[in-house]
Design a protein around this motif. Structure first.
Motif, PDB file in Angstrom:
ATOM      1  N   ALA A  31       0.838  -1.207   0.000  1.00  0.00           N
ATOM      2  CA  ALA A  31       0.000   0.000   0.000  1.00  0.00           C
ATOM      3  C   ALA A  31       0.869   1.251   0.000  1.00  0.00           C
ATOM      4  CB  ALA A  31      -0.940  -0.008   1.209  1.00  0.00           C
ATOM      5  N   VAL A  32       1.929   1.242   0.804  1.00  0.00           N
ATOM      6  CA  VAL A  32       2.843   2.388   0.855  1.00  0.00           C
ATOM      7  C   VAL A  32       3.510   2.581  -0.503  1.00  0.00           C
ATOM      8  CG1 VAL A  32       5.004   3.223   1.875  1.00  0.00           C
ATOM      9  CG2 VAL A  32       3.208   2.285   3.345  1.00  0.00           C
ATOM     10  N   ALA A  33       3.924   1.482  -1.128  1.00  0.00           N
ATOM     11  CA  ALA A  33       4.554   1.574  -2.451  1.00  0.00           C
ATOM     12  C   ALA A  33       3.585   2.155  -3.478  1.00  0.00           C
ATOM     13  CB  ALA A  33       5.050   0.197  -2.893  1.00  0.00           C
ATOM     14  N   GLN A  34       2.315   1.742  -3.399  1.00  0.00           N
ATOM     15  CA  GLN A  34       1.312   2.291  -4.305  1.00  0.00           C
ATOM     16  C   GLN A  34       1.144   3.787  -4.071  1.00  0.00           C
ATOM     17  OE1 GLN A  34      -2.457   0.326  -4.255  1.00  0.00           O
ATOM     18  NE2 GLN A  34      -1.588  -1.664  -4.747  1.00  0.00           N
ATOM     19  N   LEU A  35       1.078   4.185  -2.826  1.00  0.00           N
ATOM     20  CA  LEU A  35       0.923   5.600  -2.508  1.00  0.00           C
ATOM     21  C   LEU A  35       2.116   6.401  -3.030  1.00  0.00           C
ATOM     22  CD1 LEU A  35      -0.693   7.838  -1.189  1.00  0.00           C
ATOM     23  CD2 LEU A  35       0.407   7.277   0.971  1.00  0.00           C
ATOM     24  N   ASN A  36       3.304   5.866  -2.859  1.00  0.00           N
ATOM     25  CA  ASN A  36       4.496   6.535  -3.376  1.00  0.00           C
ATOM     26  C   ASN A  36       4.448   6.656  -4.895  1.00  0.00           C
ATOM     27  OD1 ASN A  36       5.698   7.040  -0.898  1.00  0.00           O
ATOM     28  ND2 ASN A  36       6.764   5.081  -0.881  1.00  0.00           N
ATOM     29  N   ALA A  37       3.988   5.604  -5.570  1.00  0.00           N
ATOM     30  CA  ALA A  37       3.892   5.638  -7.033  1.00  0.00           C
ATOM     31  C   ALA A  37       2.876   6.684  -7.479  1.00  0.00           C
ATOM     32  CB  ALA A  37       3.518   4.259  -7.570  1.00  0.00           C
ATOM     33  N   VAL A  38       1.742   6.743  -6.795  1.00  0.00           N
ATOM     34  CA  VAL A  38       0.731   7.754  -7.123  1.00  0.00           C
ATOM     35  C   VAL A  38       1.300   9.146  -6.878  1.00  0.00           C
ATOM     36  CG1 VAL A  38      -1.517   8.694  -6.411  1.00  0.00           C
ATOM     37  CG2 VAL A  38      -1.249   6.232  -6.749  1.00  0.00           C
ATOM     38  N   GLY A  39       2.004   9.324  -5.774  1.00  0.00           N
ATOM     39  CA  GLY A  39       2.606  10.621  -5.469  1.00  0.00           C
ATOM     40  C   GLY A  39       3.617  11.039  -6.526  1.00  0.00           C
ATOM     41  N   THR A  40       4.431  10.106  -6.985  1.00  0.00           N
ATOM     42  CA  THR A  40       5.420  10.401  -8.029  1.00  0.00           C
ATOM     43  C   THR A  40       4.729  10.798  -9.324  1.00  0.00           C
ATOM     44  OG1 THR A  40       7.012   8.886  -7.033  1.00  0.00           O
ATOM     45  CG2 THR A  40       7.332   9.421  -9.360  1.00  0.00           C
ATOM     46  N   THR A  41       3.679  10.083  -9.679  1.00  0.00           N
ATOM     47  CA  THR A  41       2.925  10.406 -10.898  1.00  0.00           C
ATOM     48  C   THR A  41       2.336  11.800 -10.802  1.00  0.00           C
ATOM     49  OG1 THR A  41       2.399   8.079 -11.269  1.00  0.00           O
ATOM     50  CG2 THR A  41       0.973   9.701 -12.340  1.00  0.00           C
ATOM     51  N   TRP A  42       1.734  12.119  -9.670  1.00  0.00           N
ATOM     52  CA  TRP A  42       1.129  13.450  -9.514  1.00  0.00           C
ATOM     53  C   TRP A  42       2.175  14.553  -9.446  1.00  0.00           C
ATOM     54  CZ3 TRP A  42      -3.297  15.406 -10.691  1.00  0.00           C
ATOM     55  CH2 TRP A  42      -4.367  14.529 -10.877  1.00  0.00           C
TER      56      TRP A  42
END
Length: 112
Positions: free
Chosen positions: A81-92
């Motif tokens: 979940a943390v990795a997904q959040l980081n990926a979303v943050g990087t995309t944004w």
């Protein structure tokens, strides 16, 4: 999940009560619906329903203990979940940088 954002996971985490429950479980190491309800402004039954949601998405796992279930956070699923959040943050972050460059270009063209 395979590197994509899991909508069910984020829907589960999106609820403030469930996030607080995860915080409590992480702090205490484990807990039951009864012990968690003593620390939250909701009923034991509501806590049990929230734990069911968290269990379905794999963030917690319960094991029977007497008349209750003792829940623990699944560290691997939480890490995903943390990795997904980081990926979303990087995309944004990348999207916002592009928007910023466009806005700056528009501003420069207006000043000329």
């Amino acid at each position: 999940m395979n590197g994509t954002v899991d909508d069910d996971l984020w829907s589960a985490i999106g609820d403030p009560t469930r996030r607080r429950m995860l915080d409590l479980l992480l702090a205490d190491g484990e807990g039951t619906a009864t012990s968690l309800s003593e620390q939250l402004p909701v009923t034991r039954q509501a806590v049990a329903r929230h734990l069911g949601v968290l269990d379905r998405v794999g963030l917690v796992h319960g094991s029977p203990e007497g008349r209750e279930r003792r829940y623990r956070v699944d560290d691997a699923q939480l890490a995903r979940a943390v990795a997904q959040l980081n990926a979303v943050g990087t995309t944004w972050d990348a999207r916002l940088q592009r928007i910023r460059r466009i806005a700056e270009a528009i501003q420069r063209s207006k000043q000329q």
